[in-house]
Design an enzyme around this catalytic site. Structure first.
Site, mmCIF file in Angstrom:
data_model
loop_
_atom_site.group_PDB
_atom_site.id
_atom_site.type_symbol
_atom_site.label_atom_id
_atom_site.label_comp_id
_atom_site.label_asym_id
_atom_site.label_seq_id
_atom_site.Cartn_x
_atom_site.Cartn_y
_atom_site.Cartn_z
ATOM 1 N N ARG A 128 0.862 -1.025 -0.233
ATOM 2 C CA ARG A 128 -0.042 -0.041 0.004
ATOM 3 C C ARG A 128 0.755 1.323 0.039
ATOM 4 O O ARG A 128 1.967 1.256 0.672
ATOM 5 C CB ARG A 128 -1.021 0.046 1.238
ATOM 6 C CG ARG A 128 -1.955 -0.975 1.164
ATOM 7 C CD ARG A 128 -2.983 -0.671 0.222
ATOM 8 N NE ARG A 128 -4.138 -1.523 0.189
ATOM 9 C CZ ARG A 128 -4.189 -2.789 -0.632
ATOM 10 N NH1 ARG A 128 -3.316 -3.113 -1.401
ATOM 11 N NH2 ARG A 128 -5.386 -3.616 -0.547
ATOM 12 N N GLU A 186 -3.918 6.888 -5.562
ATOM 13 C CA GLU A 186 -3.456 6.469 -6.912
ATOM 14 C C GLU A 186 -4.487 6.895 -7.862
ATOM 15 O O GLU A 186 -5.686 6.692 -7.470
ATOM 16 C CB GLU A 186 -3.625 4.960 -6.404
ATOM 17 C CG GLU A 186 -2.572 4.242 -5.706
ATOM 18 C CD GLU A 186 -2.584 2.884 -5.682
ATOM 19 O OE1 GLU A 186 -3.741 2.269 -6.198
ATOM 20 O OE2 GLU A 186 -1.839 2.215 -5.082
ATOM 21 N N HIS A 238 -0.251 -0.063 -10.176
ATOM 22 C CA HIS A 238 -0.961 -1.060 -9.116
ATOM 23 C C HIS A 238 -1.398 -2.381 -9.886
ATOM 24 O O HIS A 238 -2.552 -2.734 -9.966
ATOM 25 C CB HIS A 238 -2.276 -0.486 -8.456
ATOM 26 C CG HIS A 238 -2.380 -1.012 -7.229
ATOM 27 N ND1 HIS A 238 -3.103 -0.529 -6.066
ATOM 28 C CD2 HIS A 238 -2.326 -2.413 -6.748
ATOM 29 C CE1 HIS A 238 -3.346 -1.535 -5.171
ATOM 30 N NE2 HIS A 238 -2.934 -2.468 -5.463
ATOM 31 N N VAL A 239 -0.642 -2.923 -10.619
ATOM 32 C CA VAL A 239 -0.806 -4.076 -11.447
ATOM 33 C C VAL A 239 -0.097 -5.535 -10.966
ATOM 34 O O VAL A 239 -0.187 -6.519 -11.389
ATOM 35 C CB VAL A 239 -0.721 -3.908 -12.923
ATOM 36 C CG1 VAL A 239 -1.616 -3.133 -13.425
ATOM 37 C CG2 VAL A 239 0.912 -3.334 -13.246
#
Length: 319
Positions: A232, A261, A280-281
């Site tokens: 995170r 994000e 964020h993949v």
């Protein structure tokens, strides 16, 4: 098992919907209506299959009157629960998460990030004959990988790192009652940071871990440290990270997560040569939804039999 036919609200998409609809208990599967708040449940829903980023960030501070009166089980499609309002965990119903479903994909991402740094993958790319030159590349062998967190993700990363002859150290919340072959236990994150060439953040975001990687911790880092965050963004004080990189304390960072994000346009992380951002993949791969469906089906088997569910979230810790 087929005598139970729960009403299930599915907010996880068509792959999960098709798999659970075929379950022998013959559930009534309701699909989430576009534009409807995720906490706005149709009457009679007993099971909620939900995920972050579909509106939970706009949830009220307290549950609406009569919320979830028939709801008995909530299954999240994510591992982390920090996207949801606290009241989702405070009721007596069971909440489960997708702990470990993305561990392999994330571990592959982490090793890609480490290899890209050590082998200077961007710097050695040729764009013409004028770029032909001798370069000395780094090596993984003999370097130390630090794991801040040793759950399913940390364990999957360790397995791959050991195959590359990396020394692996880790800190874990639950302590080290049983040794893990090849993994050196650390009691304090400060000591792990001081000893690591690459540090991976694989911790849940809680009140205790928010901003954990800040000026004080980074001041203890081994010079040249490469930070990898797949957990995170709010675990990291981003201004402190930028200062540590620009001050030469650490070499750089690979960040799959940020806070917020995405970062706003013009943020220095986008253009900094020592920072690699991805959207964020790290969790994603072609089989993710099928693995998630497998996990949910296993829990549905247990649910209709009245047996304990897997990966129950602890309301006290939030994960």
């Amino acid at each position: 098992m087929a005598s139970r036919s729960p009403v299930i609200l599915n907010q996880l998409g068509p792959v999960v919907a098709g798999r659970i609809a075929a379950h022998p208990c013959r559930p009534a599967v309701l699909e989430h209506e576009a534009g409807r708040a995720p906490w706005d449940l149709p009457a009679g829903v007993e099971v909620l299959l939900t995920r972050p980023l579909i509106g939970w960030d706009a949830a009220p501070a307290a549950p609406p009157p009569g919320w979830g009166e028939t709801l008995r089980w909530i299954q999240s499609g994510s591992t982390g629960m920090d996207f949801y309002p606290p009241w989702l965990l405070e009721d007596r119903r069971t909440v489960t998460c997708a702990r470990g479903v993305s561990a392999v994909a994330i571990a592959d991402y982490v090793m890609t990030a480490i290899l890209a740094v050590e082998k200077r993958w961007d710097a050695i790319r040729l764009r013409g004959p004028q770029d032909w030159r001798h370069e000395t590349l780094g090596s993984l062998s003999g370097k130390r990988l630090g794991l801040a967190g040793f759950g399913a993700i940390g364990q999957a990363v360790a397995e791959r790192a050991l195959a590359f002859n990396l020394a692996v150290g880790a800190v874990r919340r639950s302590g080290w009652a049983v040794p893990v072959p090849g993994v050196e236990p650390f009691d304090r994150l400060e000591d792990l940071v001081a000893a690591s060439d690459h540090l991976v953040l694989a911790l849940p975001l809680t009140a205790a871990t928010r901003g954990l990687v800040g000026t004080e911790l980074l001041s203890r880092a081994k010079p040249g440290l490469h930070l990898v965050n797949i957990a995170r963004g709010a675990l990291v004080d981003q201004e402190a990270l930028l200062a540590a990189i620009e001050g030469g304390r650490i070499a750089g960072a690979t960040l799959d997560v940020t806070d917020p994000e995405p970062l706003p346009a013009g943020h220095p992380f986008y253009s900094h040569p020592a920072i690699r951002l991805t959207p964020h993949v790290s969790w994603s791969d072609p089989a993710f939804e099928q693995r998630l469906a497998d996990r949910i089906l296993a829990n549905l088997d247990a649910y209709v039999r009245g047996e304990p569910l897997r990966d129950v979230v602890d309301a006290g810790t939030g994960y």
